[in-house]
Design a protein around this motif. Structure first.
Motif, short mmCIF file in Angstrom:
data_model
loop_
_atom_site.label_atom_id
_atom_site.label_comp_id
_atom_site.label_asym_id
_atom_site.label_seq_id
_atom_site.Cartn_x
_atom_site.Cartn_y
_atom_site.Cartn_z
N ARG A 192 0.84 -1.21 0.00
CA ARG A 192 0.00 0.00 0.00
C ARG A 192 0.88 1.26 0.00
O ARG A 192 0.61 2.21 -0.73
CB ARG A 192 -0.92 0.01 1.23
N GLU A 234 2.29 1.77 -3.38
CA GLU A 234 1.26 2.24 -4.30
C GLU A 234 0.99 3.73 -4.08
O GLU A 234 0.89 4.51 -5.02
CB GLU A 234 -0.02 1.41 -4.08
N ASN A 235 0.92 4.11 -2.77
CA ASN A 235 0.71 5.52 -2.46
C ASN A 235 1.86 6.37 -2.99
O ASN A 235 1.65 7.46 -3.52
CB ASN A 235 0.62 5.72 -0.93
N GLU A 236 3.08 5.85 -2.83
CA GLU A 236 4.26 6.57 -3.30
C GLU A 236 4.20 6.76 -4.82
O GLU A 236 4.48 7.83 -5.34
CB GLU A 236 5.52 5.79 -2.90
N ARG A 237 3.79 5.66 -5.52
CA ARG A 237 3.66 5.76 -6.99
C ARG A 237 2.64 6.82 -7.36
O ARG A 237 2.86 7.62 -8.26
CB ARG A 237 3.24 4.40 -7.57
N ARG A 238 1.49 6.82 -6.62
CA ARG A 238 0.46 7.82 -6.92
C ARG A 238 0.96 9.22 -6.67
O ARG A 238 0.73 10.14 -7.45
CB ARG A 238 -0.78 7.57 -6.03
N ARG A 239 1.71 9.38 -5.53
CA ARG A 239 2.24 10.70 -5.20
C ARG A 239 3.19 11.17 -6.29
O ARG A 239 3.13 12.32 -6.72
CB ARG A 239 2.99 10.63 -3.86
N GLU A 240 4.03 10.26 -6.76
CA GLU A 240 5.00 10.63 -7.80
C GLU A 240 4.30 11.02 -9.09
O GLU A 240 4.66 11.99 -9.74
CB GLU A 240 5.96 9.47 -8.07
N ALA A 241 3.27 10.21 -9.46
CA ALA A 241 2.54 10.50 -10.69
C ALA A 241 1.89 11.88 -10.58
O ALA A 241 1.94 12.68 -11.52
CB ALA A 241 1.48 9.43 -10.95
N LEU A 242 1.31 12.16 -9.41
CA LEU A 242 0.65 13.45 -9.21
C LEU A 242 1.67 14.59 -9.29
O LEU A 242 1.43 15.61 -9.94
CB LEU A 242 -0.04 13.47 -7.84
N TYR A 275 2.59 15.16 -12.82
CA TYR A 275 1.51 15.86 -13.53
C TYR A 275 1.53 17.35 -13.18
O TYR A 275 1.42 18.21 -14.05
CB TYR A 275 0.17 15.23 -13.17
#
Ligand code: ZN
Length: 461
Positions: free
Chosen positions: A225, A228-236, A239
């Protein structure tokens, strides 16, 4: 002294050990699960009455301080001797037991490893050649497989693997063993416990053979988890950087457009400004004036040529004493003193009034051209005052005022005088070059008397 030597077997033995613990007892224990080495015997002794919190252990042949430390659940370094060197038989080790509210009892063989930079539970497990599950089972309070702070304590079970549990209020060894399905005698043996009262709230006990599978899965899920959160943070973040970049690009584009528009408007305003109109008029006046000058010079040259022709005709009939080679000018017209050649060695390449090169075809040749190698010194033909020394009509040129004449030395590579300076005849003025309109290194030498170019040949010796 009552001496008793036995290996605890089952609950009866535990009870017996319990009853014996108040008296001086010598109890032999096998080191837990280490079947390769011979059985070691330690005499676990009650605390001496004169020094609380300390027991004295008499070593037997071949015993190491490390084994004693493990048996008493204290750090090997706390015994004050080299933990791995066999001590002589009969040596007495002073074993400080922990006491007070912070006291905790670690199961024998459980070592404390202090986390280093970059450690994870998996790395530490690899370092001690054990499974991550075994290490997690010994460290139930860890809430993450990663994020270890430097110096953090990690329990490493070196002898027997299993669950390391800290006793909470209301828990006891029997209850814990039953709950985890562990054999209570094996638990007592592995933990080197003689009496259930030896362990209390805050102490750690090892439950051999029990694995924290569920806890391990939770940690793995938690890590998944977190990643996954880290990946989401990086993607954000990516962006957001992209949006900011696009905004910057658009802002710069608009800025450039506004600036171009502003420049254009400034230019339009300038075109209509009184300064610009005045400047344009000044340019126009100058152009007209220059055209006028050129026209007058041509007229004058034509008149001079005419006069020369007439003179040539009449001079044939006259005494030739005052006649000049070209017949354009008599020496008497110049009041500037003696005149000498401005160079010592040269070749006369263009005469006064000649139209031999393209430049001279467009403009009347008002002087003579003396060709010489680049850098040849040029000397003042007359004494006078420097009116100009620098770039002008004939490239880098020097103008010398002398009497009613102005002598011009053109196309120099370098000048040796400055404006306002007085020069004597024969003084260095500069060096031959090819600055300005020029086809090869030469000196353009021009003499104007009362602002009219005359043939210098007529003045020269
Ligand atoms: Zn010339």
């Amino acid at each position: 002294m009552v001496s008793s030597l036995f290996r605890p077997r089952g609950l009866a033995a535990l009870a017996l050990a319990c009853s014996l613990s108040s008296a001086s007892a010598e109890i032999s224990l096998l080191p837990p699960l280490d079947l390769s080495s011979p059985a070691l015997t330690f005499r676990l002794q009650p605390e001496s009455s004169n020094e609380r919190g300390v027991v004295h252990v008499t070593l037997q042949q071949g015993e190491r301080a490390r084994d004693v430390a493990a048996a008493y659940g204290v750090g090997a370094a706390e015994l004050g001797v080299d933990p791995d060197r066999p001590q002589p038989a009969g040596a007495v080790l002073r074993v400080p037991l922990r006491s007070g509210p912070q006291a905790r009892r670690l199961p024998p063989g459980v070592q404390v490893y202090r986390a280093r930079a970059g450690d994870t539970l998996e790395k530490i497990a690899r370092r001690f050649q054990m499974s991550s599950l075994a290490l997690v089972s010994a460290n139930l309070e860890r809430q993450s497989l990663d994020d270890l702070s430097i110096g953090e304590e990690i329990f490493v079970p070196s002898m027997s693997q299993g669950l390391v549990v800290r006793l909470k209020d209301g828990q006891d060894l029997l209850q814990l063993s039953r709950y985890y399905g562990a054999d209570v005698v094996e638990v007592a043996r592995v933990n080197a416990i003689n009496s259930p009262t030896e362990v209390g709230v805050g102490d750690y006990v090892l439950l051999p053979g029990v694995q924290a599978t569920r806890h391990m899965n939770e940690l793995l899920e938690r890590r998944e988890r977190a990643q996954e959160n880290e990946r989401r943070r990086e993607a954000l973040a990516r962006y957001e950087r992209y949006v900011a970049y696009q905004k910057g690009v658009e802002r710069r584009r608009l800025q450039a457009k506004y600036e171009a528009q502003a420049r254009f408007e400034r230019y339009q305003r300038w075109l209509r400004s009184p300064e610009r109109v005045a400047l344009q008029e000044k340019y126009d006046r100058q152009a007209r004036y220059q055209q006028d000058l050129a026209r007058r010079a041509q007229e004058k040259a034509a008149a001079l040529a005419q006069a020369e022709n007439e003179k040539a005709v009449t001079s044939e009939l006259q005494d030739s004493a005052l006649r000049t080679p070209t017949g354009v000018l008599r020496r008497a017209a110049f009041h500037g003193g003696d005149v000498s050649w401005p160079m010592r060695n040269f070749r006369l390449t263009s005469r006064f009034g000649e139209r031999d090169i393209e430049f001279h075809q467009q403009f009347f040749h008002g002087g003579i051209d003396l060709a010489a190698p680049y850098g040849t010194p040029i000397y003042a033909a007359t004494a006078g005052v420097i009116h100009q020394s620098g770039h002008g009509d004939y490239g880098l040129n020097v103008w010398v005022g002398s009497g009613n004449a102005m002598l011009i030395y053109g196309h120099m590579s370098r000048t040796a005088v400055t404006s306002g300076q007085r020069v004597e005849r024969g003084q260095l003025l500069g060096y031959v070059g090819c600055t300005g309109v020029c086809t090869g290194p030469h000196l353009h030498f021009e003499v104007r008397i009362d602002n009219t170019p005359v043939d210098p040949i007529g003045l020269l010796p």
